[in-house]
Design a protein around this motif. Structure first.
Motif, PDB file in Angstrom:
ATOM      1  N   ARG A  86       0.840  -1.192   0.000  1.00  0.00           N
ATOM      2  CA  ARG A  86       0.000   0.000   0.000  1.00  0.00           C
ATOM      3  C   ARG A  86       0.878   1.247   0.000  1.00  0.00           C
ATOM      4  O   ARG A  86       1.830   1.357   0.769  1.00  0.00           O
ATOM      5  CB  ARG A  86      -0.897   0.029   1.246  1.00  0.00           C
ATOM      6  N   ALA A  87       0.536   2.188  -0.858  1.00  0.00           N
ATOM      7  CA  ALA A  87       1.290   3.441  -0.891  1.00  0.00           C
ATOM      8  C   ALA A  87       1.197   4.178   0.439  1.00  0.00           C
ATOM      9  O   ALA A  87       2.070   4.989   0.775  1.00  0.00           O
ATOM     10  CB  ALA A  87       0.782   4.332  -2.032  1.00  0.00           C
ATOM     11  N   ALA A  88       0.162   3.882   1.224  1.00  0.00           N
ATOM     12  CA  ALA A  88       0.012   4.501   2.545  1.00  0.00           C
ATOM     13  C   ALA A  88       1.165   4.159   3.479  1.00  0.00           C
ATOM     14  O   ALA A  88       1.352   4.819   4.498  1.00  0.00           O
ATOM     15  CB  ALA A  88      -1.310   4.071   3.175  1.00  0.00           C
ATOM     16  N   SER A  89       1.957   3.121   3.137  1.00  0.00           N
ATOM     17  CA  SER A  89       3.118   2.792   3.961  1.00  0.00           C
ATOM     18  C   SER A  89       4.132   3.936   3.974  1.00  0.00           C
ATOM     19  O   SER A  89       4.994   4.000   4.858  1.00  0.00           O
ATOM     20  CB  SER A  89       3.792   1.518   3.460  1.00  0.00           C
ATOM     21  N   LEU A  90       4.039   4.850   2.996  1.00  0.00           N
ATOM     22  CA  LEU A  90       4.926   6.009   2.930  1.00  0.00           C
ATOM     23  C   LEU A  90       4.248   7.267   3.458  1.00  0.00           C
ATOM     24  O   LEU A  90       4.789   8.374   3.324  1.00  0.00           O
ATOM     25  CB  LEU A  90       5.384   6.253   1.492  1.00  0.00           C
ATOM     26  N   ARG A  91       3.088   7.107   4.086  1.00  0.00           N
ATOM     27  CA  ARG A  91       2.361   8.274   4.586  1.00  0.00           C
ATOM     28  C   ARG A  91       3.222   9.044   5.595  1.00  0.00           C
ATOM     29  O   ARG A  91       3.819   8.451   6.486  1.00  0.00           O
ATOM     30  CB  ARG A  91       1.050   7.839   5.222  1.00  0.00           C
ATOM     31  N   GLY A  92       3.269  10.329   5.430  1.00  0.00           N
ATOM     32  CA  GLY A  92       4.109  11.162   6.283  1.00  0.00           C
ATOM     33  C   GLY A  92       5.464  11.464   5.666  1.00  0.00           C
ATOM     34  O   GLY A  92       6.155  12.392   6.095  1.00  0.00           O
TER      35      GLY A  92
END
Length: 363
Positions: free
Chosen positions: A27-33
């Motif tokens: 998930r691209a959300a793993s790079l959130r922040g």
């Protein structure tokens, strides 16, 4: 850097977590922040993301996925160009379970930390089929301690391959943060292990984890008190957890998983919370009870046999890695009386619960 070719953003639908063009995805959300962090450190996040074909919209989305290799290279590149070898830890400090999407709901609404870890282990493939979390025996062989191992799952291998250093720091750091948040504070972490050498002074790691950190070990693990699995998670909502698990089961069946495997996972999560019934598991798997039984028969097993295996494995773990009273072990296995535990342990292991525990102590 040249364009990576195919658009790395994909729509995340049922089981749509791999691509022949990109290989394993996450998930691209793993790079959130990360974009905000890069900018805060003096970098240009838009330019950096563009070099790897990633957009801010993808990182903010709960549906987009990117290649695992691209995500790892992006973290390593950012750390090198910004001169921040602790980038993985910095990003972990900015994240919480929310980056895991629907899995976060199941984790945050678990009754106990053991339930939360079991959900993470069972459904991490929804976040990325290339990653794994598993409860394993303590690599230091200390009684009353278990290890939670984090790594890259490759073709069902028993041992995960090491991740790139920044990805390993981020993943294990986030796992530590999630446990910390669920527990409401320090949880008695004995030590953290990482497969790579220290990237920054060791004190940076010990300050982050609040414990001893050991490097160049076979796998990335957190060593926890085994009794922690019974610790309650405050504020959980059983209905939300049930709905989340129901959604994960029905929308994200693990590729290649047998019906017996799905039943085993459902029973392992619910063991001790309610009497195990075929009808309840069938409902969770979106099957009629008779259909479920037919599938199990075709795979050469039965509901009762799978339940027995789940209880056996849980009994061995609880007896040999914790000091929980046998009455509590009995309840956690969903058995009616402690005499039932004694009979079952004799049948499974040819000894008594007391001797099984004593044997572990003397080993």
């Amino acid at each position: 850097m040249s364009s990576p070719g195919p658009d790395p953003r994909l729509s995340l639908r049922d089981n749509d977590l791999s691509s022949r063009d990109m290989g394993p995805v996450v998930r691209a959300a793993s790079l959130r922040g990360l974009p905000a962090l890069v900018d805060a450190l003096g970098g240009d996040s838009a330019a950096l993301l563009a070099r790897f074909g990633v957009t801010r919209e993808a990182v903010s989305s709960d549906d987009a996925v990117i290649g695992v290799r691209s995500a790892g290279l992006l973290l390593e590149t950012a750390a090198a160009e910004l001169g921040r070898p602790d980038l993985g830890l910095l990003l972990a400090e900015r994240q919480d379970a929310g980056v895991l999407g629907p899995l976060a709901v199941a984790i945050e609404n678990a009754r106990t930390l053991g339930e939360a870890l079991a959900s993470a282990s069972r459904f991490l493939f929804v976040h990325s089929p290339a990653l794994s979390i598993a409860q394993v025996a303590d690599p230091e062989e200390v009684r009353g301690v278990l290890a939670v191992r984090y790594g890259a799952a490759v073709d069902g291998a028993a041992e995960p391959l090491p991740l790139p250093p920044q990805a390993a720091d981020l993943g294990l750091g986030l796992l530590h943060r999630i446990i910390l948040l669920l527990h409401g504070g320090p949880y008695g972490l004995r030590s953290a292990h990482l497969a790579h050498p220290p990237l920054v002074p060791v004190t940076r790691y010990t300050d982050f984890f609040g414990s001893d950190v050991r490097f160049e070990r076979p796998a990335a693990v957190l060593r926890l008190p085994a009794a922690l699995t019974a610790a309650p998670v405050a504020g959980g909502d059983r209905l939300l957890r049930t709905l989340a698990l129901d959604y994960l089961e029905s929308h994200f069946a693990e590729p290649g998983q047998t019906v017996a495997g799905r039943v085993r996972g459902a029973l392992a999560r619910s063991l001790g919370s309610a009497p195990p019934q075929v009808a309840d598991v069938a409902r969770l798997l979106r099957l009629h009870p008779r259909t479920l039984q037919r599938h199990l028969a075709a795979e050469g097993t039965t509901f009762e046999a799978v339940l027995d295996e789940v209880r056996r494995d849980a009994a061995h773990r609880l007896i040999t890695t914790t000091d929980l009273p046998f009455a509590q072990v009995t309840a956690m296995l969903g058995l009616a009386a402690q005499s039932g535990l004694t009979r079952a342990v004799r049948r499974w292991f040819g000894t008594t619960p007391t001797r099984l525990r004593a044997g572990r102590r003397g080993s």
